[in-house]
Design an enzyme around this catalytic site. Structure first.
Site, PDB file in Angstrom:
ATOM      1  N   ARG A   1      38.361 -77.823 -63.975  1.00 41.76           N
ATOM      2  CA  ARG A   1      38.699 -76.851 -65.005  1.00 41.76           C
ATOM      3  C   ARG A   1      38.580 -77.572 -66.346  1.00 41.76           C
ATOM      4  O   ARG A   1      38.778 -78.782 -66.440  1.00 41.76           O
ATOM      5  CB  ARG A   1      40.124 -76.326 -64.825  1.00 41.76           C
ATOM      6  CG  ARG A   1      40.384 -75.641 -63.478  1.00 41.76           C
ATOM      7  CD  ARG A   1      41.843 -75.241 -63.349  1.00 41.76           C
ATOM      8  NE  ARG A   1      42.114 -74.559 -62.089  1.00 41.76           N
ATOM      9  CZ  ARG A   1      42.530 -75.171 -60.979  1.00 41.76           C
ATOM     10  NH1 ARG A   1      42.711 -76.490 -60.984  1.00 41.76           N
ATOM     11  NH2 ARG A   1      42.760 -74.486 -59.880  1.00 41.76           N
TER      12      ARG A   1
ATOM     13  N   LYS B   1      46.750 -77.229 -61.431  1.00 47.30           N
ATOM     14  CA  LYS B   1      47.807 -76.215 -61.529  1.00 47.30           C
ATOM     15  C   LYS B   1      48.930 -76.518 -60.549  1.00 47.30           C
ATOM     16  O   LYS B   1      48.684 -76.963 -59.426  1.00 47.30           O
ATOM     17  CB  LYS B   1      47.220 -74.830 -61.241  1.00 47.30           C
ATOM     18  CG  LYS B   1      46.282 -74.319 -62.322  1.00 47.30           C
ATOM     19  CD  LYS B   1      45.820 -72.904 -62.019  1.00 47.30           C
ATOM     20  CE  LYS B   1      44.946 -72.362 -63.140  1.00 47.30           C
ATOM     21  NZ  LYS B   1      44.500 -70.977 -62.850  1.00 47.30           N
TER      22      LYS B   1
ATOM     23  N   HIS C   1      33.791 -72.442 -67.284  1.00 51.04           N
ATOM     24  CA  HIS C   1      34.024 -71.899 -65.944  1.00 51.04           C
ATOM     25  C   HIS C   1      32.712 -71.555 -65.234  1.00 51.04           C
ATOM     26  O   HIS C   1      32.667 -71.539 -64.000  1.00 51.04           O
ATOM     27  CB  HIS C   1      34.936 -70.671 -66.017  1.00 51.04           C
ATOM     28  CG  HIS C   1      36.157 -70.815 -65.159  1.00 51.04           C
ATOM     29  ND1 HIS C   1      37.065 -71.844 -65.312  1.00 51.04           N
ATOM     30  CD2 HIS C   1      36.617 -70.076 -64.116  1.00 51.04           C
ATOM     31  CE1 HIS C   1      38.030 -71.716 -64.411  1.00 51.04           C
ATOM     32  NE2 HIS C   1      37.774 -70.659 -63.675  1.00 51.04           N
TER      33      HIS C   1
ATOM     34  N   ARG D   1      31.832 -74.572 -63.441  1.00 50.40           N
ATOM     35  CA  ARG D   1      32.712 -74.690 -62.266  1.00 50.40           C
ATOM     36  C   ARG D   1      32.234 -73.749 -61.154  1.00 50.40           C
ATOM     37  O   ARG D   1      32.168 -74.129 -59.981  1.00 50.40           O
ATOM     38  CB  ARG D   1      34.150 -74.373 -62.676  1.00 50.40           C
ATOM     39  CG  ARG D   1      35.197 -74.436 -61.564  1.00 50.40           C
ATOM     40  CD  ARG D   1      36.581 -74.368 -62.209  1.00 50.40           C
ATOM     41  NE  ARG D   1      37.632 -73.947 -61.293  1.00 50.40           N
ATOM     42  CZ  ARG D   1      38.325 -74.773 -60.507  1.00 50.40           C
ATOM     43  NH1 ARG D   1      38.056 -76.073 -60.507  1.00 50.40           N
ATOM     44  NH2 ARG D   1      39.289 -74.311 -59.723  1.00 50.40           N
TER      45      ARG D   1
ATOM     46  N   HIS E   1      42.113 -75.271 -55.424  1.00 53.51           N
ATOM     47  CA  HIS E   1      42.647 -73.936 -55.152  1.00 53.51           C
ATOM     48  C   HIS E   1      43.803 -74.035 -54.160  1.00 53.51           C
ATOM     49  O   HIS E   1      43.669 -74.676 -53.111  1.00 53.51           O
ATOM     50  CB  HIS E   1      41.573 -73.020 -54.551  1.00 53.51           C
ATOM     51  CG  HIS E   1      40.566 -72.556 -55.559  1.00 53.51           C
ATOM     52  ND1 HIS E   1      39.329 -72.061 -55.202  1.00 53.51           N
ATOM     53  CD2 HIS E   1      40.607 -72.508 -56.912  1.00 53.51           C
ATOM     54  CE1 HIS E   1      38.663 -71.727 -56.299  1.00 53.51           C
ATOM     55  NE2 HIS E   1      39.412 -71.996 -57.336  1.00 53.51           N
TER      56      HIS E   1
ATOM     57  N   TYR F   1      33.168 -67.356 -53.833  1.00 55.28           N
ATOM     58  CA  TYR F   1      31.873 -68.030 -53.933  1.00 55.28           C
ATOM     59  C   TYR F   1      31.004 -67.767 -52.713  1.00 55.28           C
ATOM     60  O   TYR F   1      29.782 -67.859 -52.792  1.00 55.28           O
ATOM     61  CB  TYR F   1      32.086 -69.531 -54.148  1.00 55.28           C
ATOM     62  CG  TYR F   1      32.847 -69.809 -55.416  1.00 55.28           C
ATOM     63  CD1 TYR F   1      32.269 -69.577 -56.665  1.00 55.28           C
ATOM     64  CD2 TYR F   1      34.171 -70.252 -55.380  1.00 55.28           C
ATOM     65  CE1 TYR F   1      32.983 -69.784 -57.834  1.00 55.28           C
ATOM     66  CE2 TYR F   1      34.884 -70.471 -56.542  1.00 55.28           C
ATOM     67  CZ  TYR F   1      34.287 -70.238 -57.768  1.00 55.28           C
ATOM     68  OH  TYR F   1      34.994 -70.430 -58.926  1.00 55.28           O
TER      69      TYR F   1
END
Length: 297
Positions: free
Chosen positions: A147, A171, A238, A241, A264, A273
């Site tokens: 990110r 995150k 992004h 990414r 994730h 994806y």
């Protein structure tokens, strides 16, 4: 002024208790300042807003500003959680957004670059510090799937040049390693001496004044190179990414490994994806199969 102070208190709460990223806090601030501006325009007192006022706000977002459902849903969510906070703090008597439903946004496949487009981008020549930094940023984002907030937080001390990996805190304070190839390693080795001649910043990516690279500058960089490449498609951090993940899956990478590399928490996030890859397969059939729709005469 009091309303802005309430928003400020809420954002500090999100940053400390919620442990949200800088990007997320910036997005919340933007959404809530938009809400506050609308309240002021309508003569609505923040603490006294009612259901009817919130309906007008949503109508304004959809009709006047013509925002997409994903953006409208995010702004409704920002407003609802803000008022939930005010309710717990006993600053309001009710949450005017509690009964506002969010429409289901249409499935939107992420924009990606083709391999040829990535190669063309990274084949550009660097003529000075700024262009060398920009191309290194593009290459690192594509090689690692980071990110953008994670990438600009990388320090020189984080770089493990021997194993070509970088520890990342993503995150929810989730830690992982991301990996880069020899081409990025070579770019780093060329870039660092030029950076050290001008700046002493501990961050890998810094601005032309030596400070940590700000998000406003990053947006300008991507817009500049999008124009330079002549692309009509979206080009953002992004997108690189997305391209990283899609190209891995296109070549048979295990989806759970891609999930780990992307950081994730839930594999359902990574599965978007696989939809991109399926869409490409469908296009191949349409373009080249004798019974494909584009081959019908």
């Amino acid at each position: 002024m009091i309303d802005e102070q309430l928003i400020g208190h809420y954002l500090r709460y999100l940053a400390t208790v919620g442990n949200l990223s800088e990007n997320t806090i910036v997005a919340y601030r933007r959404d809530l300042m938009n809400l506050l501006a609308f309240w002021q325009q309508q003569g609505v007192v923040l603490e006294e807003a009612a259901l009817e006022d919130s309906w007008l706000y949503v109508k304004h977002l959809r009709k006047t500003r013509r925002l997409g459902e994903a953006s409208v849903n995010r702004m409704i969510s920002s407003a609802r959680t803000f008022y939930e906070y005010l309710l717990k703090q006993e600053k309001v008597y009710a949450n005017p957004f509690a009964l506002i439903a969010q429409k289901r946004a249409r499935n939107h496949l992420p924009t990606t670059l083709t391999i040829d487009e990535v190669q063309a981008l990274l084949a550009l020549e660097a003529s000075d510090f700024a262009s060398m930094r920009d191309l290194l940023l593009f290459a690192l984002l594509y090689d690692t799937g980071c990110r953008i907030g994670e990438a600009v937080s990388i320090t020189e001390d984080d770089l493990d040049m021997k194993q070509r990996r970088i520890p990342i805190v993503g995150k929810g304070n989730k830690q992982r390693f991301v990996f880069f190839g020899k081409k990025v390693q070579n770019r780093i080795n060329e870039y660092l001496p030029m950076k050290h001649d001008q700046f002493r910043s501990p961050y890998l990516f810094c601005s032309n004044t030596g400070n940590r690279l700000p998000f406003s500058t990053i947006s300008s960089i991507f817009a500049k190179y999008r124009k330079k490449m002549g692309w009509q498609k979206e080009f953002t951090p992004h997108v690189l990414r997305h391209s990283f993940a899609t190209h891995l899956l296109d070549r048979g990478a295990d989806i759970r490994l891609v999930q780990e590399l992307l950081g994730h928490a839930n594999i359902s996030t990574t599965q978007i994806y696989t939809h991109v890859s399926q869409a490409r397969l469908s296009k191949v059939v349409a373009d080249y199969h004798p019974h494909g729709r584009r081959n019908k005469r």
